[in-house]
Design a protein around this motif. Structure first.
Motif, PDB file in Angstrom:
ATOM      1  N   ILE A 224    -126.682 -27.443 -70.913  1.00 31.07           N
ATOM      2  CA  ILE A 224    -126.031 -28.582 -71.788  1.00 31.07           C
ATOM      3  C   ILE A 224    -124.538 -28.451 -71.572  1.00 31.07           C
ATOM      4  CG2 ILE A 224    -125.549 -29.953 -73.527  1.00 31.07           C
ATOM      5  CD1 ILE A 224    -128.429 -30.079 -72.230  1.00 31.07           C
ATOM      6  N   GLY A 225    -123.716 -27.028 -72.069  1.00 29.30           N
ATOM      7  CA  GLY A 225    -122.273 -27.168 -72.086  1.00 29.30           C
ATOM      8  C   GLY A 225    -121.809 -26.994 -70.944  1.00 29.30           C
ATOM      9  N   VAL A 226    -121.874 -25.974 -69.490  1.00 27.55           N
ATOM     10  CA  VAL A 226    -121.946 -26.441 -68.181  1.00 27.55           C
ATOM     11  C   VAL A 226    -121.305 -27.480 -68.130  1.00 27.55           C
ATOM     12  CG1 VAL A 226    -121.713 -25.234 -66.024  1.00 27.55           C
ATOM     13  CG2 VAL A 226    -122.316 -24.346 -67.829  1.00 27.55           C
ATOM     14  N   VAL A 227    -122.564 -28.428 -67.958  1.00 29.96           N
ATOM     15  CA  VAL A 227    -123.059 -30.136 -67.591  1.00 29.96           C
ATOM     16  C   VAL A 227    -121.717 -29.809 -68.504  1.00 29.96           C
ATOM     17  CG1 VAL A 227    -124.258 -31.527 -67.553  1.00 29.96           C
ATOM     18  CG2 VAL A 227    -125.147 -29.539 -66.821  1.00 29.96           C
ATOM     19  N   GLN A 228    -122.028 -30.378 -69.729  1.00 26.23           N
ATOM     20  CA  GLN A 228    -120.256 -31.408 -70.214  1.00 26.23           C
ATOM     21  C   GLN A 228    -119.142 -31.279 -69.396  1.00 26.23           C
ATOM     22  OE1 GLN A 228    -120.599 -32.740 -73.594  1.00 26.23           O
ATOM     23  NE2 GLN A 228    -119.452 -33.511 -71.786  1.00 26.23           N
ATOM     24  N   ILE A 229    -118.510 -29.441 -69.447  1.00 23.85           N
ATOM     25  CA  ILE A 229    -117.693 -29.682 -69.072  1.00 23.85           C
ATOM     26  C   ILE A 229    -117.236 -30.264 -67.387  1.00 23.85           C
ATOM     27  CG2 ILE A 229    -116.505 -27.265 -68.174  1.00 23.85           C
ATOM     28  CD1 ILE A 229    -117.670 -25.782 -70.098  1.00 23.85           C
ATOM     29  N   LEU A 230    -118.418 -29.579 -66.390  1.00 24.43           N
ATOM     30  CA  LEU A 230    -117.936 -30.529 -65.004  1.00 24.43           C
ATOM     31  C   LEU A 230    -118.080 -31.661 -64.845  1.00 24.43           C
ATOM     32  CD1 LEU A 230    -121.296 -28.168 -63.815  1.00 24.43           C
ATOM     33  CD2 LEU A 230    -118.717 -28.278 -63.246  1.00 24.43           C
ATOM     34  N   LEU A 231    -119.035 -32.479 -66.165  1.00 20.19           N
ATOM     35  CA  LEU A 231    -118.546 -34.012 -66.405  1.00 20.19           C
ATOM     36  C   LEU A 231    -117.396 -34.224 -66.309  1.00 20.19           C
ATOM     37  CD1 LEU A 231    -121.754 -34.879 -67.736  1.00 20.19           C
ATOM     38  CD2 LEU A 231    -121.220 -35.638 -65.702  1.00 20.19           C
ATOM     39  N   VAL A 232    -117.045 -34.110 -67.539  1.00 14.57           N
ATOM     40  CA  VAL A 232    -115.517 -34.159 -67.485  1.00 14.57           C
ATOM     41  C   VAL A 232    -114.409 -33.839 -66.343  1.00 14.57           C
ATOM     42  CG1 VAL A 232    -113.824 -33.552 -69.196  1.00 14.57           C
ATOM     43  CG2 VAL A 232    -115.911 -34.063 -70.666  1.00 14.57           C
ATOM     44  N   ILE A 233    -114.736 -32.081 -66.162  1.00 16.52           N
ATOM     45  CA  ILE A 233    -113.578 -31.940 -64.931  1.00 16.52           C
ATOM     46  C   ILE A 233    -114.255 -33.276 -63.714  1.00 16.52           C
ATOM     47  CG2 ILE A 233    -113.243 -30.828 -63.597  1.00 16.52           C
ATOM     48  CD1 ILE A 233    -114.161 -28.235 -65.743  1.00 16.52           C
ATOM     49  N   LEU A 234    -115.158 -33.392 -63.254  1.00 19.50           N
ATOM     50  CA  LEU A 234    -115.120 -34.766 -62.412  1.00 19.50           C
ATOM     51  C   LEU A 234    -114.743 -35.799 -62.210  1.00 19.50           C
ATOM     52  CD1 LEU A 234    -116.854 -35.507 -59.331  1.00 19.50           C
ATOM     53  CD2 LEU A 234    -118.757 -36.211 -61.770  1.00 19.50           C
ATOM     54  N   PHE A 235    -115.026 -36.491 -63.902  1.00 15.24           N
ATOM     55  CA  PHE A 235    -114.123 -37.338 -64.008  1.00 15.24           C
ATOM     56  C   PHE A 235    -112.909 -37.530 -64.472  1.00 15.24           C
ATOM     57  CE2 PHE A 235    -118.143 -38.456 -66.959  1.00 15.24           C
ATOM     58  CZ  PHE A 235    -118.517 -39.531 -65.620  1.00 15.24           C
ATOM     59  N   SER A 236    -111.482 -36.679 -64.507  1.00 13.70           N
ATOM     60  CA  SER A 236    -110.672 -36.421 -64.773  1.00 13.70           C
ATOM     61  C   SER A 236    -109.978 -36.145 -63.779  1.00 13.70           C
ATOM     62  CB  SER A 236    -110.767 -35.585 -66.260  1.00 13.70           C
ATOM     63  OG  SER A 236    -110.700 -34.326 -65.536  1.00 13.70           O
ATOM     64  N   LEU A 237    -110.612 -35.266 -62.969  1.00 10.82           N
ATOM     65  CA  LEU A 237    -109.899 -34.998 -61.698  1.00 10.82           C
ATOM     66  C   LEU A 237    -110.172 -35.805 -59.944  1.00 10.82           C
ATOM     67  CD1 LEU A 237    -109.589 -31.560 -61.896  1.00 10.82           C
ATOM     68  CD2 LEU A 237    -107.376 -32.694 -63.197  1.00 10.82           C
ATOM     69  N   TYR A 238    -111.529 -35.769 -59.968  1.00  7.79           N
ATOM     70  CA  TYR A 238    -111.859 -36.091 -58.873  1.00  7.79           C
ATOM     71  C   TYR A 238    -111.946 -37.421 -58.989  1.00  7.79           C
ATOM     72  CZ  TYR A 238    -112.713 -31.137 -58.027  1.00  7.79           C
ATOM     73  OH  TYR A 238    -113.073 -29.965 -57.762  1.00  7.79           O
ATOM     74  N   LEU A 239    -112.304 -38.097 -59.920  1.00  8.82           N
ATOM     75  CA  LEU A 239    -112.405 -39.999 -59.558  1.00  8.82           C
ATOM     76  C   LEU A 239    -111.253 -40.570 -61.046  1.00  8.82           C
ATOM     77  CD1 LEU A 239    -116.628 -40.159 -60.587  1.00  8.82           C
ATOM     78  CD2 LEU A 239    -115.080 -40.144 -58.427  1.00  8.82           C
ATOM     79  N   ARG A 240    -109.940 -39.980 -60.814  1.00  8.61           N
ATOM     80  CA  ARG A 240    -109.024 -40.553 -61.930  1.00  8.61           C
ATOM     81  C   ARG A 240    -108.289 -41.604 -61.274  1.00  8.61           C
ATOM     82  NH1 ARG A 240    -106.598 -36.171 -58.209  1.00  8.61           N
ATOM     83  NH2 ARG A 240    -104.988 -36.307 -57.784  1.00  8.61           N
ATOM     84  N   LYS A 241    -108.308 -41.445 -60.046  1.00 10.74           N
ATOM     85  CA  LYS A 241    -108.047 -43.254 -58.857  1.00 10.74           C
ATOM     86  C   LYS A 241    -108.753 -43.824 -59.309  1.00 10.74           C
ATOM     87  CE  LYS A 241    -104.569 -39.701 -56.175  1.00 10.74           C
ATOM     88  NZ  LYS A 241    -103.828 -39.507 -55.267  1.00 10.74           N
TER      89      LYS A 241
END
Length: 707
Positions: free
Chosen positions: A334-351
C-alpha cells in the motif's frame, strides 16, 4: 607656417570620453531579486573565483516588437540616427528590453535618484537608466547613468514601477468573478491538503489520543487555518499566503510528547500532554509577536539571507527520514504504491492539461491518496487481510496465538476499517478555545518552542520574498515583513488557545502552488479560507480525514518532506549557487545538521536499553539520555533537545558562517526589501501592502510595522 585658425586644428574627442567597455551586466540573480550594484565599485572576479567577461559595447537600434509589454533593444550593425529614436540601455546589460520606438509627440521623462530607480526587467525591482540622445550621429554614445529613470508609453506615470507580471493569470489585487475565485480558492487548499492534515495525524496518536481525538484536532486545525489566513491577508503581510500547522513545529512537538515525565502517565495522556503543548506554544508565540511588532524583526533581517534560509528549511524536511519509510514498510504494497502514484502524477504527468489546468501536478497528493485508499478498501473487502481466528480489534498485548501475533501489524496498517472515527464523529461541532482544559506552562518546554519560533520566522521570510516576486509590484518593506511576523505570532497564540498541537505559520508549499496555478489574487485565498471554516464545523469531515490509514499518511509524508527539503534549497537561486563560499556553507550546514543531532540521539543508547517508544520516535527522547548532564535539569533538557533538532543545528551553522565569512551582497543573495519612503511614493506598492479600512492611518506613527 601653420595656420592659427582653430578650425584647421585637430578636433578634440567627444566629451565625456566614451568608456572602453560596457558596465558589467547584472546576473540572473540581480534580475530576480532587484539587486542594484554600483558598477563603479564592482569587480569582474567574484570571491568564488568565477570570472565574468566584460562584453564590448555594441551599438543598438530599437525594434518595435511586442512581447509581454516590455521594451526590447536589439543590437544592430550600425547606430541608428539619434533624431529617429531614443535608445534606452538597461543597466548596461546586453539583454533586450522591448518598446515601441518613440516619436516627436511622445514625452520622455527623466527622474534622478541617488541609488534607487526602476528596472525594466522581469520583477520590476532594479534600475532603468535614462534614454541617451546624441545630436552628433558620428560620436560614440555616452554610457547611460544608473540613477536615471525613464518613463515610456505603457508604464504607469503615477508609479515608479510598471506592473509586468503578465505571466500570472490574476495578480495580488485582482478580483475575478465568483466562479474563478471559488475554483482557484478550492484548488489552493486542495493542493496543500497534506500540509494541513498530516501533522495532526502524526502527533495525536503519539500522545495516546483516540481516533475521535484525532478527528476533533483535525477540525480545529481546519478552523484555525481559515481564521488565521483571513487575518494574515487582511492585517499581516497581505500576500496570498495560507497559514497553517508547519512542519517546523513537528520536531519540537514530538520531543515534548516523548519527554521522560510523560512516559509513566496513567489515564488520559492525550489531554495532559496537549495542555503542556498549548502552554509552550502560547509563550513562544507571544515571543514571536513581540519580535515582529517591536521592530526587532527588521534588525534581524540583516542576518537572514538565502544562504541561511536554504539549509535551515531543507533540514526540516530531511530530519524526519526515520519516520517515513520505516512506517511505510509495515504495509509495503500500500505504501509504495502511494509513493509511486504521487511521483508519477507530479513528475511524469505534470505537463498534461485538462481544461487548461495541470490537474496531475496540482492535485498529485489528493489524487494519489484517493486512488490508493480505494485500492486498499477493495483489498480489505476482498478479504486479503483476513486471518483465521484473528481479530484486529483485540489489543496486541492480549493476543495469545503466535499466528495472530505474526500478522497483527499487517492487519493494523493495511486494513482501512480499523478506524471508527467517521462513525463516531458528530455531524456538527464548533471548535472552541481551551477545549482540552487550561494550558500548563513549563519554562523549559517554552524555551524550546521560542527557539523554534525564530526558525519559523526564517521560513516565513523566504516565503514572503518568493511570493512577492510572483504577485506584487515590489517586495514588502521591512515594516510590512515585521507586521506579518507579528501577526503570525498572534495566530500561533490562537492555535495554542484552541489546541492544535503546533503553531501557525506560513506554509512554504503555498508559494509553489501560486507559481503552478498562476493565481496570485488574495481574494481566492480568502474565499478558500471561508470554505475551510465552514467545512471545519462539519464533524464528519474531520472524522473522514482521521480515518486515513497510518501507512498512507507516512507515504504522503515521504513526498511532502522531500518537497519541503527541495523548496528550502530552491532559495539558493537568489544567490550565486556556484560560489565556492556558498557551496561550503550550505554543505557544512546540511551535513552537521544530520551528524550532530545523530550524536545526541544515539548517546547513551545501547542494545540493552529498554525504550518504550517505537523506533521512529526514538530521535525525540534525547532529553532523557543526552550528553549534556549538568546539575541543572532544565538546562540539560533544553540543550539536549535543541541540539538534537536538525533545523536548529543547520540554522546555527548557516547564520554564523554566512555573516562572518566575507562575501559580496550579490554572492550572498542578500534579500532586497522595498524602502519605506520610496514605497509611500509609489501608489502600486501602497495599494499592495497598506492595511484595509484605513487602519494603517491610525497606526502610522508606528513606523517599524508599516509602509
Amino acid at each position: 607656417m601653420s595656420s592659427s585658425n582653430p578650425k584647421n586644428g585637430p578636433k578634440p574627442g567627444p566629451w565625456p570620453p566614451a568608456p572602453d567597455s560596457a558596465p558589467v551586466p547584472p546576473s540572473s540573480w540581480a534580475k530576480r531579486t532587484g539587486f542594484r550594484p554600483k558598477f563603479s565599485g564592482e569587480t569582474n572576479a567574484s570571491d568564488s573565483g568565477q570570472i565574468t567577461l566584460t562584453p564590448k559595447l555594441k551599438e543598438t537600434e530599437t525594434q518595435p516588437v511586442t512581447e509581454a509589454g516590455r521594451v526590447r533593444i536589439t543590437p544592430g550593425p550600425t547606430a541608428a540616427p539619434a533624431s529617429a529614436s531614443a535608445q534606452p540601455v538597461v543597466n548596461g546589460n546586453s539583454e533586450r528590453v522591448q518598446a515601441a520606438p518613440l516619436n516627436k509627440d511622445q514625452t520622455v521623462k527623466r527622474r534622478r535618484e541617488s541609488d534607487k530607480g526602476l528596472s525594466v526587467n522581469g520583477n520590476g525591482n532594479g534600475v532603468a537608466p535614462a534614454v541617451q540622445t546624441e545630436t552628433n550621429q558620428q560620436q560614440p554614445r555616452r554610457a547611460p547613468r544608473n540613477d536615471d529613470v525613464v518613463v515610456v508609453d505603457g508604464m504607469d506615470d503615477n508609479s515608479f514601477a510598471p506592473r509586468q507580471h503578465t505571466h500570472m493569470k490574476y495578480e495580488l489585487r485582482d478580483t475575478p468573478g465568483l466562479v474563478p475565485i471559488g475554483l482557484y480558492g478550492f484548488q489552493h487548499y486542495l493542493s496543500i491538503l497534506g500540509s494541513l492534515i498530516l501533522i495532526p495525524l502524526v502527533i495525536v496518536p503519539a500522545m495516546g489520543g483516540t481516533h475521535e481525538d484525532t478527528s476533533m484536532v483535525v477540525s480545529t486545525v481546519l478552523f484555525l487555518s481559515g481564521v488565521t489566513t483571513l487575518l494574515h491577508t487582511s492585517f499581516g503581510s497581505r500576500l496570498p499566503l495560507i497559514q497553517g500547522p508547519s512542519f517546523v513545529y513537528l520536531a519540537p512537538a514530538l520531543a515534548i510528547i516523548n519527554s521522560p515525565e510523560f512516559q509513566g502517565l496513567n489515564g488520559n495522556n492525550f489531554k495532559h500532554i496537549m495542555k503542556e503543548l498549548q502552554g509552550a506554544i502560547i509563550i513562544a508565540s507571544t515571543f514571536q509577536a513581540i519580535l515582529g511588532y517591536s521592530g526587532l524583526m527588521s534588525l534581524f533581517l540583516g542576518l537572514i539571507n538565502p544562504v541561511v534560509v536554504a539549509p535551515t528549511i531543507a533540514a526540516v524536511g530531511l530530519s524526519f527520514y526515520s519516520y517515513g519509510f520505516p512506517l511505510v514498510g509495515t504495509c509495503i504494497e500500500i505504501g509504495v504504491v502511494q509513493i509511486l502514484l504521487v511521483i508519477l502524477f507530479s513528475l511524469y504527468l505534470r505537463k498534461i492539461s485538462v481544461l487548461g489546468h495541470r490537474i496531475f501536478l496540482i492535485y498529485a497528493v489528493p489524487l494519489g491518496l484517493a486512488i490508493t485508499w480505494a485500492a486498499a478498501f477493495l483489498l480489505t473487502e476482498a478479504g486479503a487481510y483476513n486471518y483465521k481466528d484473528c481479530d484486529v480489534n483485540i489489543p496486541a498485548s492480549n493476543i495469545i496465538s503466535n499466528h495472530c501475533r505474526k500478522h497483527v501489524s499487517r492487519m493494523k496498517h493495511c486494513r482501512v476499517d480499523t478506524s471508527h472515527a467517521l462513525k463516531s464523529s458528530p455531524w456538527f461541532r464548533f471548535p472552541y478555545p481551551l477545549q482540552w482544559g487550561t494550558p500548563v506552562f513549563n519554562w523549559k518546554m517554552a524555551v524550546v518552542m521560542c527557539v523554534v519560533s525564530i526558525i519559523a520566522s526564517v521560513d516565513s521570510v523566504g516565503s514572503y520574498h518568493a511570493s512577492s516576486l510572483l504577485v506584487a509590484s515590489r517586495p514588502p518593506t521591512p515594516g510590512v515583513l515585521s507586521r506579518g511576523i507579528g501577526l503570525e505570532g498572534l495566530s500561533s497564540v490562537l492555535a495554542g488557545l484552541w489546541g492544535t498541537g503546533t503553531g501557525s505559520t506560513t506554509l512554504t508549499e503555498n508559494v509553489h502552488t501560486i507559481a503552478v496555478t498562476k493565481m496570485g489574487s488574495r481574494r481566492a485565498v480568502e474565499f478558500g479560507a471561508c470554505i475551510l471554516i465552514v467545512l471545519s464545523l462539519v464533524g464528519k469531515v474531520g472524522g473522514f480525514i482521521a480515518s486515513i490509514p497510518e501507512v498512507m499518511v507516512a507515504a504522503l509524508l515521504c513526498f511532502m518532506w522531500g518537497m519541503l527539503a527541495a523548496l528550502g534549497l530552491s532559495n539558493l537561486r537568489y544567490s550565486e549557487a556556484g560560489s565556492s563560499r556558498n557551496i561550503i556553507i550550505v554543505g557544512l550546514s546540511l551535513f552537521f545538521s544530520l551528524s550532530i543531532p545523530s550524536y545526541f540521539q544515539q548517546y547513551g543508547i545501547s542494545s540493552n536499553t529498554n525504550l518504550s517508544v517505537p523506533g521512529y520516535f526514538q530521535p525525540y527522547i534525547v532529553a532523557s539520555h543526552g550528553p549534556i548532564s549538568s546539575k541543572y535539569g532544565g538546562v540539560n533538557y533544553v540543550m539536549n533537545t535543541l541540539l538534537s533538532m536538525n533545523m536548529v543545528v543547520a540554522f546555527l551553522f548557516a547564520v554564523i558562517l554566512d555573516n562572518t565569512v566575507p562575501g559580496s551582497r550579490q554572492e550572498r543573495g542578500v534579500y532586497e526589501w522595498s524602502e519605506a519612503e520610496a514605497a509611500r511614493r509609489e501608489p502600486a506598492v501602497t495599494k499592495d501592502y497598506e492595511l484595509p479600512l484605513r487602519v494603517g492611518r491610525v497606526f502610522r506613527w508606528v513606523k517599524w510595522v508599516g509602509l
